[in-house]
Design an enzyme around this catalytic site. Sequence first.
Site: not given
Length: 607
Positions: A392-393
């Site tokens: 997740f970014e």
Amino acid sequence: MERTGPTVRFSGLLAAATAAVLAAGALVATAPAAGAADVDLARNGGFESGLDGWSCTAASGAAVSTPVHGGTKALKATPAGSDKAKCSQSVTVKPNSSYTLSAWVQGSYVYLGASGTGTTDVSTWTQSSGAWKQLTTTFRTGPSTTSVSVYTHGWYGTPAHYVDDLTLVGPGGDPVVIPAVPAGLKTTAITSSSVALSWNAVSGASGYNVYRGGTKVATATGPSATVTGLTPSTAYSFQVSATNAAGESAKSAAVTATTTAGGGGGDTKLPARALVGYLHSSFANGSGYTRMADVPDSWDVINLAFGEPTSVTSGDIRFSLCPVAECPNVESEAEFKAAIKAKQAAGKKVLISIGGQNGQVQLASTAARDAFVTSVSKIIDTYGLDGLDIDFEGHSLSLNTGDTDFRSPTSPVIVNLISAVKSLKAKYGSDFVLTMAPETFFVQLGYQFYGSGPWGGQDPRAGAYLPVIHALRDDLTLLHVQDYNSGPIMGLDNQYHTMGGADFHIAMTDMLLAGFPVAGDTTKVFPGLRPDQVAIGLPASTQAGNGHTTPAEVNKALNCLIKKTDCGSYQTRGTWSDLRGLMTWSINWDRFNNWEFSRNFDAYFGN
């Protein structure tokens, strides 16, 4: 992981931090001045005796005969890399007393400050190109403060600066005596591999030693610490002592703790040294498409990049092979599945990686959480995969205002992600492989900043992975933080470290293994992970991401962390001989670069 260039996230956070510093400066300006009967307590403030009494970072400080402000000597200190050329000394003071700190300085940017005051620490600075200027600040000590640290430093990338005639004027402190034995030792958190401890602060103590079974295993500057590297389902006995310049107290009464059984996070039959790589399966880029069957045997964990949501908040994750128009050499679904089975038969693990730069995932509702579990399960079952990688970014994870404790998060996107992963783990059992690939902004930056901060205004994503890692640590197989596309990050030595060389990987990895107080709060210590749960994340080539590290520098980092050699100026908090290995973005970029990354891994570990 990225398909395009890096995203810069530091400006807003640093601006807020600067505002907080300026606000602190406004507060200390009203402190009362030192009395007429006070004395100068600084030792060798004119540097006439060289650096006697002073401690300077690295090799940055030296006494010189020109230029000087008074006497025959002055301090010359030269910043280098991430070292600001800080020189400091500890001074004995009285509680509840006022002090005036002053020095004459010359240089592009020169700072003067005091820490450990027990009230509001102070700092002031000036620009003084070619002329001596006087810096002065005042502070008041806290009710139990008996020593403070006074310091000067420059700034990154600036020339040498000079300091002379430093004084600390105020009432002299009482003679230092050995501190009392700490009381109130207790456990605050227990996992399968760590025990977090806290105790009552001791007046006059400058630090504490933590003992396990009579052997010193950790030191702390505040009344808490986390002991890591423990064995699951094992009883341990702990004691703590207090220290200062006069010596060390006797050990406290012992407290016992038994580690938990663990959730199988390390029981996945990975080799002792593992090489992890991302395979561009759903897209191509300048590196070209690599078929699953063509991935060399060097790779122990292959992360399929990427599963992405139908919308940011849907939780509905989809994965498909790269279209023929984009990847002319893509294999068929049947060939892809057969190649996965062949890799698994050879002992390799194949995971679906969710997210990446373009795959923003916000599980803001329970409906999104449930859709995530259902859709990820379908991908795992369709392709016969071994588990999940969380990449997740961007804005996928952030902390709501008021969510300040990583040990008990309240933000829905955090709580729902933890719940979803636990559901997947329960469904697939102890052999389910779980890995994570956060950026430094979401992990190590939490040493300084966590969420929007106590006053608001900070980036709410700072440190936002910490509650996820902590809640899932007993289910976690590997954490491989992306040591690239990163701004400078402060390490446990309180110095900033910059990507691209061994030093950055040493400092960032040591933080994960030793643990650290979150946002500087010693009552909220993130416990270190087991070394076998940690790999270092690097780009495979200069084209793969900012912060590429040459094989020689990679090997230096491994030598320091595993063997405690080649460490440079940073000294690790332990010797992490069981460090699991390396991760890279990506297998495709490594192929593009003639397999330099994986060949170096094989050569270093004798594969």
